[in-house]
Enzyme design. Structure first.
Site, PDB file in Angstrom:
ATOM      1  N   ASP A   1      -1.928   8.328  -6.254  1.00  0.00           N
ATOM      2  CA  ASP A   1      -0.592   7.764  -6.094  1.00  0.00           C
ATOM      3  C   ASP A   1       0.368   8.286  -7.153  1.00  0.00           C
ATOM      4  O   ASP A   1       1.511   8.660  -6.849  1.00  0.00           O
ATOM      5  CB  ASP A   1      -0.648   6.229  -6.164  1.00  0.00           C
ATOM      6  CG  ASP A   1      -1.251   5.622  -4.901  1.00  0.00           C
ATOM      7  OD1 ASP A   1      -1.799   6.387  -4.086  1.00  0.00           O
ATOM      8  OD2 ASP A   1      -1.199   4.386  -4.761  1.00  0.00           O
TER       9      ASP A   1
ATOM     10  N   GLY B   1       0.798  -1.215   0.000  1.00  0.00           N
ATOM     11  CA  GLY B   1       0.000   0.000   0.000  1.00  0.00           C
ATOM     12  C   GLY B   1       0.831   1.265   0.000  1.00  0.00           C
ATOM     13  O   GLY B   1       0.360   2.323   0.433  1.00  0.00           O
TER      14      GLY B   1
ATOM     15  N   SER C   1       3.394   0.584  -7.486  1.00  0.00           N
ATOM     16  CA  SER C   1       3.019   0.508  -8.901  1.00  0.00           C
ATOM     17  C   SER C   1       2.995   1.892  -9.535  1.00  0.00           C
ATOM     18  O   SER C   1       3.410   2.078 -10.690  1.00  0.00           O
ATOM     19  CB  SER C   1       1.653  -0.162  -9.055  1.00  0.00           C
ATOM     20  OG  SER C   1       0.616   0.626  -8.482  1.00  0.00           O
TER      21      SER C   1
END
Length: 935
Positions: free
Chosen positions: A295, A235, A239
């Site tokens: 993100d 988390g 990625s």
């Protein structure tokens, strides 16, 4: 041949290769914007094909060549310049943690995410031209896969309905493109476990989708090697970090990114960051399907962001925190597997069963995030003040207690809190979904090394994995070339190659070898960053300037969008403004190259939306012949809401003048005049001003002042006040020197070598505008005009003025001097055709210039002086021909002889420019437009 080498230097960095002579030499390859990209192996050149032919010939005029000692050498081998290898380079991007607001964000509350110093690193190594493969290596997860470039599904990705360019906005994956990749993904890791294989295929799908979308079949083979110090699946945004690395690397190979560098304008850096971020979001979609975009935004811009999403049918509000400090952080991985979906479902069930209890908890978490934001944004906040850090820490601790009340903690997370509390080193909370995963601890100033060492031992004894990191660090970075000063004896530093990178042992080994320099490693000068320059989006999803005031331009845009003749707009599932979505759908133009920031974007789009067919036009040098004809044409079009004609002498108003026309006397060598004329309202600027060839040759200082200095003042003023405005610049074929051989047809690919000061000054201006267009600062169209024939009025200072004089004066019963040989040929075009092509240059879409160059040689025809004289006799008879006086002028003849007379205008034809007619037709048009005084 052992012991024999050449020390090649790329940007001052040594590379070795054998030489047949055995002597050691030093040579330098300079990497700059003037390098022909098609000749550099490793650059990705979309839609272009290069050849590598050799030509063997003997020296011209001799069978053999002798050196000074009389020895005979072998015949000269002429070959096309070899293709230097692109240097290996690296990109890097951080992971992220949720600092405040987990779970509450699911219900429309705010959350804060920040970059951490755990990072991913990508090394890009070019292969030789014969190696037509790409390889993705990710040893940390056991992935290595190669593909033959020619076997990839280019036919699907390059379909007109599917093809996208680096400046396009991709807000969803194309199902057909995803399907086309499947055969190339199904071969990956066949012996791995189902879980590992899925991870490998997800990473590869992000890489291939970006690679196939941005590149073409013709780009060179490379190895892309990834190492990450971010725990996978914890988390922490691993990625997204990888997607940012891939996005920035491929965009760098495409040469669509400039910088980062210290003097890079903020607005330019913003465009670069946005471009990287949007393509990283595409990679995230390949991996996660429907990511929030948070993100990759943090991984690109660094520092921290506050995000909020009240309506899942709309993009979230994303506000970068540029003042977020770098703070010491412990990140502890429980190694306890958890499911985000399960933890989210727990809170949903609790909220449904006990809303009166749950809602206040979620509201309290929201207030914590808002309090942290207010604290960090306050002018008095000082990260070096223990009191300020304590306030942030207390908010973290309280946030953890509220998350525990929601039932998303875990015994292992609570144990970490207990151990940290006992050691007294800081404030701890879970980060992410909870139920396991990781905890973060903001360290206080009293945390001694010995205490931290003892705490680390306790973590290890209970099976936890500890990372000492920094919170709020840099975003995406570039190391070009891949060379760092690692204490190596190598001159210039240590080159990072595949072997060293792959052999780096674990997180510490990677950081020691290539790390950007955080924690126990000092920051390194080699790494460069676009430092947190992402867009600032307000609570309504609208872009605000840094000052926070709501721009009037956006109000104009909203008004325009509400007009009944506008089509509905679907805002993509991405943190962006409505303005960006509107621009993509309505104008289908280059988002990144048209606008400075989202605010400027709103202003630009608002004006264009309000005036679909209208435009605000400035013409410099409008007092000249072409300027006056262009002005007449613009007025007849009736598209412009405002036309300004400017020249050093006030231009005469055309006969068809309208209230929308202004004629202004302006000396554009003055910055004051530029500031007055070049406003943000302009949509199109035609640069026609100049000191012509003969006059520029006679007075060098005046030529430089007008042709070069004034042009630069104009371009620099425009990029400052009206970023992305269309600039149509009239250049000249005088930028070329003599052709390689008589009758050789030149193209835009031939290297200019001007034989006059006028040509040199125009060429410098071309290069500047082309570079500003490459950077996205302006939207240039550089058109090289043939000699315009026939110009009415009096002779000008141009060396080519005699060409019009051959017809103009005799057809009016006046004598004309012919200063050049009758055997000379010239490249000409009629005024009507030139003006039509200037209008066409104005209307061309930005993406039409997909070869990267904004230069176009306009169509024309080649005629000799003999042919011109014959045409004069056919039109005006022998009486007109007798008025020609042959009087050779050396300086004029020298200038004109340096101009090639034949061109291959395939590029112009491909772009839709108009071909010119015959010489007889040109004369017919001249007589129709201006008449004659022949008796």
């Amino acid at each position: 041949m052992p012991g024999l080498s050449v020390d090649w230097r790329i940007g001052g960095l040594p590379l070795h290769s054998p030489t047949p002579s055995g002597d050691s030499k030093i040579r330098t390859l300079s990497w700059n914007n003037h390098t022909d990209p098609a000749s550099v192996n490793g650059w990705i050149i979309p839609d272009e094909e290069t050849e590598d032919d050799m030509e063997f010939s003997k020296p011209v005029g001799a069978e053999q060549v002798s050196d000074r000692h009389g020895a005979t050498e072998r015949p000269v081998i002429q070959r096309k310049a070899s293709s230097p290898m692109m240097p290996a380079f690296m990109t890097s991007a951080p992971g992220k943690v949720i600092v405040y607001g987990e779970h509450a964000v699911v219900y429309g509350k705010a959350a804060m995410a920040a970059a951490i110093s755990l990072r991913s690193y990508l090394l890009v190594t070019a292969l030789s031209k014969s190696q037509r493969t790409i390889t993705l290596r990710f040893p940390d997860i056991g992935l290595e896969q190669s593909w033959k470039i020619d076997d990839l599904p280019w036919s699907t990705f390059s379909q007109p309905s599917k093809k996208v360019h680096y400046y396009n906005l991709v807000d969803k994956l194309d199902h057909e493109l995803v399907e086309a990749m499947q055969p190339h993904l199904s071969i990956i890791s066949p012996k791995a476990s189902p879980e590992d294989r899925k991870t490998h295929q997800n990473a590869a799908s992000a890489f291939l989708y970006l690679f196939l979308s941005l590149g073409s079949r013709k780009f060179p083979g490379c190895i892309y090697t990834l190492r990450s110090t971010i725990p996978i699946g914890a988390g922490l945004g691993s990625s997204a970090s990888i997607s940012v690395c891939l996005s920035s690397a491929i965009l760098l190979q495409l040469r669509t990114l400039s910088g980062p560098h210290p003097d890079q304008p903020r607005e330019e850096a913003e465009l670069q960051v946005e471009r990287i971020n949007r393509w990283a979001f595409v990679g995230e979609m390949c991996i996660h399907g429907n990511p929030s975009g948070v993100d990759n935004t943090v991984a690109t811009g660094g520092k921290a962001v506050v995000f909020k999403r009240g309506d899942y049918s709309k993009p979230p509000t994303v506000t970068p925190l540029r003042k977020f400090p770098e703070l010491p952080l412990l990140l502890v991985n429980t190694r306890q597997s958890r499911s985000t979906a399960t933890e989210v479902a727990k809170v949903a069930a609790l909220r449904k069963a006990k809303p009166a209890i749950t809602e206040p908890i979620l509201e309290a978490i929201d207030k914590i995030t808002e309090s942290a934001y207010a604290l960090i944004s306050a002018s008095e906040f000082d990260a070096k003040n223990p009191k300020s850090v304590e306030e942030l820490g207390d908010l973290m601790k309280t946030n953890h207690g509220l998350l525990t009340a929601l039932g998303v903690s875990h015994p292992k997370l609570e144990r970490i809190c207990e151990l940290v509390g006992s050691a007294g080193v800081g404030w701890t909370k879970l980060t992410g979904a909870g139920g396991g995963g990781s905890a973060i601890t903001l360290l206080n100033s009293n945390a001694s090394p010995s205490t931290l060492k003892a705490l680390e031992g306790k973590f290890a004894g209970e099976g936890f994995e500890k990372y000492e990191t920094t919170l709020g660090g840099d975003g995406v970075g570039v190391l070009w070339p891949a060379v760092l000063h690692n204490g190596s004896d190598d001159e210039g530093g240590e080159e990072i190659d595949q072997e060293k990178f792959l052999n780096a042992d674990g997180r510490d080994g990677v950081e020691k070898l290539v790390g950007v320099g955080v924690g126990s490693f000092e920051k390194r000068d080699g790494w460069k960053f676009w430092n947190n320059v992402g867009p600032h989006v307000n609570s309504e999803g609208k872009q605000e300037p840094i000052s926070g005031s709501f721009p009037n331009a956006y109000k104009q845009l909203v008004e325009a969008l509400n007009e009944p003749d506008h089509e509905p707009i679907t805002v993509p599932n991405y943190p962006m403004t409505k303005a960006s979505a509107y621009l993509c759908q309505y104008t289908n133009s280059n988002v990144h190259q048209e606008c400075r920031t989202e605010t400027e974007r709103a202003a630009t789009i608002g004006r264009r939306a309000k005036h679909k067919q209208n435009m605000d036009v400035l013409v410099t040098g409008a007092g000249g012949f072409i300027g006056s004809v262009l002005a007449e044409t613009l007025l007849r079009e009736n598209k412009a809401s405002s036309i300004t004609l400017a020249d050093v002498v006030e231009p005469a108003a055309p006969a068809s003048s309208k209230p929308t026309l202004r004629c202004i006397k302006a000396d554009l060598t003055s910055q004051k005049a530029c500031d007055s004329l070049l406003t943000k309202e302009l949509t199109h600027v035609f640069l026609l001003h100049g000191i012509m060839s003969g006059a520029a040759e006679a007075d060098l200082e005046l030529g430089i002042k007008v042709n070069l200095d004034a042009t630069r003042k104009i371009l620099d003023t425009l990029r400052r006040v009206n970023l992305g405005v269309k600039v149509i610049f009239t250049s000249t074929t005088a930028v070329y020197g003599p052709p390689p051989s008589p009758g050789y047809p030149l193209t835009e690919a031939n290297a200019p070598s001007p034989g006059s000061s006028y040509g040199a000054q125009k060429l410098i201006s071309e290069i500047l505008l082309n570079d500003y267009s490459r950077r996205g600062l302006l939207d240039g169209r550089i058109v090289r005009l043939p000699t315009v024939l026939v110009r009415p009025g009096k002779p000008t200072g141009a060396a080519s003025s005699f060409a019009s004089g051959i017809f103009r004066e005799p057809l009016n019963g006046e004598k004309s001097v012919l200063p050049v040989s009758k055997d000379l040929s010239v490249w000409i075009c009629s005024p009507r055709t030139v003006v039509k092509n200037l209008i066409h240059a104005r209307d061309l879409a930005t993406e039409a210039f997909r070869d990267g160059s904004r230069v176009v040689n306009l169509p024309g025809i080649t005629v000799s002086i003999h042919e011109m004289l014959a045409a004069l006799k056919a039109t005006g008879g022998k009486a007109a021909l007798d008025l020609i006086e042959e009087k050779r002028d050396g300086p004029t003849e020298k200038i004109v002889e340096s101009w090639p007379a034949k061109y291959d205008t395939a590029k112009a034809r491909r772009l839709g420019f108009v071909e010119d007619g015959t010489l007889a037709n040109t004369l017919k048009e001249y007589i129709e437009d201006y008449g004659t005084r022949m008796r």
